[in-house]
Scaffold this motif. Structure first.
Motif, PDB file in Angstrom:
ATOM      1  N   TRP A  22     -20.434  -9.257   1.610  1.00 37.82           N
ATOM      2  CA  TRP A  22     -20.326  -9.003   3.043  1.00 37.82           C
ATOM      3  C   TRP A  22     -19.719 -10.231   3.707  1.00 37.82           C
ATOM      4  N   THR A  66     -17.462  -8.031  16.077  1.00 41.36           N
ATOM      5  CA  THR A  66     -16.300  -7.239  16.510  1.00 41.36           C
ATOM      6  C   THR A  66     -16.300  -5.867  15.838  1.00 41.36           C
ATOM      7  N   TYR A  67     -16.754  -5.803  14.621  1.00 40.96           N
ATOM      8  CA  TYR A  67     -16.833  -4.504  13.946  1.00 40.96           C
ATOM      9  C   TYR A  67     -17.823  -3.584  14.667  1.00 40.96           C
ATOM     10  N   GLU A 118     -16.263  -2.455  18.038  1.00 44.93           N
ATOM     11  CA  GLU A 118     -15.120  -1.553  17.927  1.00 44.93           C
ATOM     12  C   GLU A 118     -15.501  -0.188  17.364  1.00 44.93           C
ATOM     13  N   GLU A 119     -16.502  -0.115  16.565  1.00 38.96           N
ATOM     14  CA  GLU A 119     -16.888   1.151  15.925  1.00 38.96           C
ATOM     15  C   GLU A 119     -17.921   1.922  16.738  1.00 38.96           C
ATOM     16  N   THR A 124     -16.852 -11.645  12.932  1.00 37.82           N
ATOM     17  CA  THR A 124     -16.259 -10.453  12.317  1.00 37.82           C
ATOM     18  C   THR A 124     -17.215  -9.275  12.391  1.00 37.82           C
ATOM     19  N   VAL A 125     -18.465  -9.531  12.117  1.00 33.60           N
ATOM     20  CA  VAL A 125     -19.469  -8.468  12.173  1.00 33.60           C
ATOM     21  C   VAL A 125     -19.634  -7.980  13.599  1.00 33.60           C
TER      22      VAL A 125
END
Length: 161
Positions: free
Chosen positions: A102, A111-112, A115-116, A108-109
């Motif tokens: 991971w 933003t994921y 965005e999702e 990064t986590v």
């Protein structure tokens, strides 16, 4: 007996079924025929069967040399050891132990997740009850400066009202 006059009683209290004596002769004859047939079972042993039985069994079961097949020959032992070595190599090479890594970067986590469109309920389903023990949150201390920085950076004045 004289008192109740039982010695003069004509009725005995026993009755025979209707037509009993008409078919009595046929029943007796059929029983006799059945007994005659049951004496002769239809099976007969040959003469001197039991006196010669032991000799015939021994002659049929004569001692013959049986062929012995070895379970572990050199060839089979080599095949088995080769298979065992191949299986050990598969487990030691760690073909089955591939672990997905991971990302360690929290940005990064984050933003994921944003965005999702992942909501709080989706995140809550991923957590176990063991991870949500109250003791884990009580001992966690947050500095006042961190809280102030978070409020200044992320919240609007309208959210505070």
């Amino acid at each position: 007996m004289k008192k109740n006059k039982l010695h003069n009683n004509i009725k005995s209290g026993f009755k025979t079924p209707e037509g009993y004596f008409d078919s009595l002769e046929e029943h007796i004859i059929s029983d006799l025929k059945l007994k005659e047939l049951s004496n002769n079972s239809g099976f007969k042993t040959p003469d001197n069967y039991f006196s010669n039985l032991e000799d015939t069994i021994i002659s049929k079961v004569s001692k013959k040399e049986t062929k012995v097949i070895k379970l572990f020959t050199k060839k089979r032992l080599i095949y088995i050891s080769g298979i065992a070595a191949a299986i050990l190599l598969l487990f030691n090479v760690s073909i089955f132990n591939k672990v997905e890594e991971w990302p360690t970067d929290f940005q990064t986590v984050e933003t994921y997740i944003l965005e999702e469109d992942i909501n709080y309920y989706d995140i809550a389903t991923l957590l176990d009850e063991d991870e949500l023990i109250e003791d884990n949150f009580i001992d966690y201390t947050i500095k006042e400066e961190t809280v102030e920085d978070y409020i200044i950076d992320n919240l609007n004045v309208d959210d505070l009202y």
